[in-house]
Design a protein around this motif. Sequence first.
Motif, PDB file in Angstrom:
ATOM      1  N   GLY A   1       0.835  -1.110  -0.131  1.00 28.41           N
ATOM      2  CA  GLY A   1      -0.106  -0.156   0.030  1.00 28.41           C
ATOM      3  C   GLY A   1       0.867   1.276   0.217  1.00 28.41           C
ATOM      4  N   SER A   2       0.410   2.046  -0.898  1.00 31.05           N
ATOM      5  CA  SER A   2       1.154   3.524  -0.630  1.00 31.05           C
ATOM      6  C   SER A   2       0.435   4.555  -0.629  1.00 31.05           C
ATOM      7  CB  SER A   2       1.837   3.761  -2.192  1.00 31.05           C
ATOM      8  OG  SER A   2       2.791   2.643  -2.543  1.00 31.05           O
ATOM      9  N   PRO A   3      -0.027   5.034   0.765  1.00 31.93           N
ATOM     10  CA  PRO A   3      -0.985   5.997   0.778  1.00 31.93           C
ATOM     11  C   PRO A   3      -1.059   7.286   0.162  1.00 31.93           C
ATOM     12  CG  PRO A   3      -0.293   5.159   2.822  1.00 31.93           C
ATOM     13  CD  PRO A   3       0.470   4.454   1.785  1.00 31.93           C
ATOM     14  N   HIS A   4       0.445   7.714  -0.434  1.00 29.75           N
ATOM     15  CA  HIS A   4       0.424   9.050  -0.983  1.00 29.75           C
ATOM     16  C   HIS A   4       0.018   8.647  -2.569  1.00 29.75           C
ATOM     17  CE1 HIS A   4       4.405   6.373  -0.849  1.00 29.75           C
ATOM     18  NE2 HIS A   4       4.396   6.895  -2.205  1.00 29.75           N
ATOM     19  N   LEU A   5       0.286   7.594  -3.038  1.00 22.15           N
ATOM     20  CA  LEU A   5      -0.169   7.208  -4.388  1.00 22.15           C
ATOM     21  C   LEU A   5      -1.846   7.238  -4.295  1.00 22.15           C
ATOM     22  CD1 LEU A   5       2.401   4.546  -5.851  1.00 22.15           C
ATOM     23  CD2 LEU A   5       2.241   7.305  -5.851  1.00 22.15           C
ATOM     24  N   GLN A   6      -2.468   6.901  -3.469  1.00 25.11           N
ATOM     25  CA  GLN A   6      -3.809   6.573  -3.264  1.00 25.11           C
ATOM     26  C   GLN A   6      -4.256   7.989  -3.294  1.00 25.11           C
ATOM     27  OE1 GLN A   6      -6.091   3.877  -3.372  1.00 25.11           O
ATOM     28  NE2 GLN A   6      -7.265   5.903  -3.798  1.00 25.11           N
ATOM     29  N   GLU A   7      -3.620   9.025  -2.393  1.00 25.27           N
ATOM     30  CA  GLU A   7      -3.986  10.311  -2.160  1.00 25.27           C
ATOM     31  C   GLU A   7      -3.820  11.035  -3.459  1.00 25.27           C
ATOM     32  OE1 GLU A   7      -4.640  11.806   0.591  1.00 25.27           O
ATOM     33  OE2 GLU A   7      -4.643  13.745   0.209  1.00 25.27           O
ATOM     34  N   VAL A   8      -3.211  10.790  -4.552  1.00 20.54           N
ATOM     35  CA  VAL A   8      -3.009  11.215  -5.905  1.00 20.54           C
ATOM     36  C   VAL A   8      -4.178  10.904  -6.476  1.00 20.54           C
ATOM     37  CG1 VAL A   8      -2.016  11.271  -8.144  1.00 20.54           C
ATOM     38  CG2 VAL A   8      -0.374  11.275  -5.700  1.00 20.54           C
ATOM     39  N   VAL A   9      -4.396   9.703  -6.634  1.00 16.90           N
ATOM     40  CA  VAL A   9      -5.901   9.243  -7.216  1.00 16.90           C
ATOM     41  C   VAL A   9      -7.072   9.812  -6.704  1.00 16.90           C
ATOM     42  CG1 VAL A   9      -7.261   7.075  -7.753  1.00 16.90           C
ATOM     43  CG2 VAL A   9      -4.833   7.032  -7.623  1.00 16.90           C
ATOM     44  N   SER A  10      -7.110   9.784  -5.298  1.00 16.29           N
ATOM     45  CA  SER A  10      -8.456  10.524  -4.871  1.00 16.29           C
ATOM     46  C   SER A  10      -8.435  12.050  -4.956  1.00 16.29           C
ATOM     47  CB  SER A  10      -8.205  10.425  -3.332  1.00 16.29           C
ATOM     48  OG  SER A  10      -7.984   9.156  -2.852  1.00 16.29           O
ATOM     49  N   GLN A  11      -7.392  12.465  -5.317  1.00 14.69           N
ATOM     50  CA  GLN A  11      -7.418  14.001  -6.023  1.00 14.69           C
ATOM     51  C   GLN A  11      -7.815  14.269  -7.298  1.00 14.69           C
ATOM     52  OE1 GLN A  11      -4.716  16.764  -4.367  1.00 14.69           O
ATOM     53  NE2 GLN A  11      -4.537  15.659  -2.418  1.00 14.69           N
ATOM     54  N   GLY A  12      -7.867  12.955  -8.088  1.00 20.96           N
ATOM     55  CA  GLY A  12      -8.247  13.079  -9.437  1.00 20.96           C
ATOM     56  C   GLY A  12      -7.094  13.474 -10.301  1.00 20.96           C
ATOM     57  N   ILE A  13      -5.920  13.514  -9.680  1.00 23.12           N
ATOM     58  CA  ILE A  13      -4.710  13.559 -10.920  1.00 23.12           C
ATOM     59  C   ILE A  13      -4.313  12.307 -11.403  1.00 23.12           C
ATOM     60  CG2 ILE A  13      -2.336  14.369 -10.499  1.00 23.12           C
ATOM     61  CD1 ILE A  13      -2.914  15.605  -8.136  1.00 23.12           C
ATOM     62  N   PRO A  14      -4.143  12.522 -12.630  1.00 28.86           N
ATOM     63  CA  PRO A  14      -3.739  11.165 -13.610  1.00 28.86           C
ATOM     64  C   PRO A  14      -2.507  10.811 -13.073  1.00 28.86           C
ATOM     65  CG  PRO A  14      -4.482  13.104 -14.808  1.00 28.86           C
ATOM     66  CD  PRO A  14      -4.495  13.585 -13.510  1.00 28.86           C
ATOM     67  N   LEU A  15      -2.377   9.422 -12.798  1.00 33.42           N
ATOM     68  CA  LEU A  15      -1.470   8.619 -12.457  1.00 33.42           C
ATOM     69  C   LEU A  15      -1.240   7.298 -13.407  1.00 33.42           C
ATOM     70  CD1 LEU A  15       0.813   7.914 -10.321  1.00 33.42           C
ATOM     71  CD2 LEU A  15      -1.215   6.833  -8.932  1.00 33.42           C
ATOM     72  N   VAL A  16      -0.090   7.120 -13.744  1.00 37.37           N
ATOM     73  CA  VAL A  16       0.280   5.798 -14.292  1.00 37.37           C
ATOM     74  C   VAL A  16       1.557   5.209 -13.567  1.00 37.37           C
ATOM     75  CG1 VAL A  16       1.050   4.580 -16.536  1.00 37.37           C
ATOM     76  CG2 VAL A  16      -0.616   6.649 -16.497  1.00 37.37           C
ATOM     77  N   LEU A  17       1.555   3.860 -13.464  1.00 36.61           N
ATOM     78  CA  LEU A  17       2.477   3.101 -12.638  1.00 36.61           C
ATOM     79  C   LEU A  17       3.194   2.528 -13.913  1.00 36.61           C
ATOM     80  CD1 LEU A  17       0.976   1.593  -9.564  1.00 36.61           C
ATOM     81  CD2 LEU A  17       2.131   3.680  -9.855  1.00 36.61           C
ATOM     82  N   VAL A  18       4.639   2.544 -13.921  1.00 33.55           N
ATOM     83  CA  VAL A  18       5.379   1.656 -15.030  1.00 33.55           C
ATOM     84  C   VAL A  18       6.356   0.816 -14.291  1.00 33.55           C
ATOM     85  CG1 VAL A  18       6.949   3.798 -15.131  1.00 33.55           C
ATOM     86  CG2 VAL A  18       6.618   2.124 -17.071  1.00 33.55           C
ATOM     87  N   ASP A  19       6.732  -0.132 -14.859  1.00 35.12           N
ATOM     88  CA  ASP A  19       7.736  -1.205 -14.531  1.00 35.12           C
ATOM     89  C   ASP A  19       7.198  -2.151 -13.706  1.00 35.12           C
ATOM     90  OD1 ASP A  19      10.534  -1.315 -12.932  1.00 35.12           O
ATOM     91  OD2 ASP A  19      10.291  -2.523 -14.443  1.00 35.12           O
TER      92      ASP A  19
END
Length: 351
Positions: free
Chosen positions: A129-147
């Motif tokens: 779990g990465s709460p800071h990445l979940q936060e990015v998603v919750s704020q509606g900021i586009p996020l893509v994970l790679v590798d």
Amino acid sequence: MKVTIREVAAKAGVSPATVSRVVGNYGYVSQKTRRKVLAAVKELGYRPDSIARSLVTRATHTIGLVVTDITNPFFANLVRGVEEVTWQHGYTLILANTDEDMQREKAVIQTLQEKRVDAFIVVPASSQGSPHLQEVVSQGIPLVLVDRGVHNLAVDTVMVDNEEGAYKAVSHLIRLGHSRIGIVLDNLKITTNEERLAGYRRALLENSLTAEESLIQSCRFTQHSAYELVSNMLAGHERPTALFTANNFMTIGAIQAIREAGLSIPQDIALVGFDDLEWNLVNVPYLTAVAQPVFEMGNIAAQRVIAQLKGEENSVMEIRLKTKFIVRQSCGVPSQTNSGRRSNPKLDQEI
Ligand code: RIB
């Protein structure tokens, strides 16, 4: 039905303009109000329309690209693959390293949010779990994970078939007659190593070989750590007859350790590495390797984040690219031409 900004505002007991400021991460909002709005966003599953967000938030046309170590040629190639696409769409990258460290990843994500990047592309330092990445998603900021992926984080993720690539590599060593095959991994908390280890275990299992825990070892993500690990592995009694190194830095460290132990590749120890990079062709014997389409992975990750920024996509995708297993000379059967000369590594067979 798509949740609206008004519904979020009503839930949080604030105005739509306040919700917009929180979601768009601009203007002043008290921490108390921010928490109320984010709680409502999460509870209702609100995902703002990225077009509306960019109109109001005065987009910065920058994208935060977070990798683990830019001195690693793998990530340098990845960055170039991302930038080839983002630049074409008018976006500038802001690059940060995390050194596979979650706290550092959290800090750089926070800073890039304060710089109001329009989107993120992240090589996550952990699959947990990465709460800071979940936060990015919750704020509606586009996020893509790679590798690598993050378990339980439903966002676009671009990876390769790590398990299948590792399975092919280790199966090849088994076909050559090896049964004591060591695996050298670094960060066990990332999906690439989880999956490569799974491929290693599957190959052994399918050939009724036991996975001896003493032959499954991990270290820090540096070449020197791999050198120390393999040196110890080779010094022990009943050393492995073959090694599968789970990435390029592990391979470099292993080669140094094997040579310093006075052993030769492949005569004393066969070697197959995950990651095929240009230096493989200057290192003799030429390395048998699992090649990743790194540049293409960067291209696709960038295409996905651009699609999100344009509001073209709302469905989450996991994209798996195929690896190529290239047999050269380091795994026990030197590919000699009939004249006895070493073959051209560019022509070695891909299986
Ligand atoms: O060299 C970096 C390695 O770590 C690559 O194999 C990449 O897949 C990452 O997991």
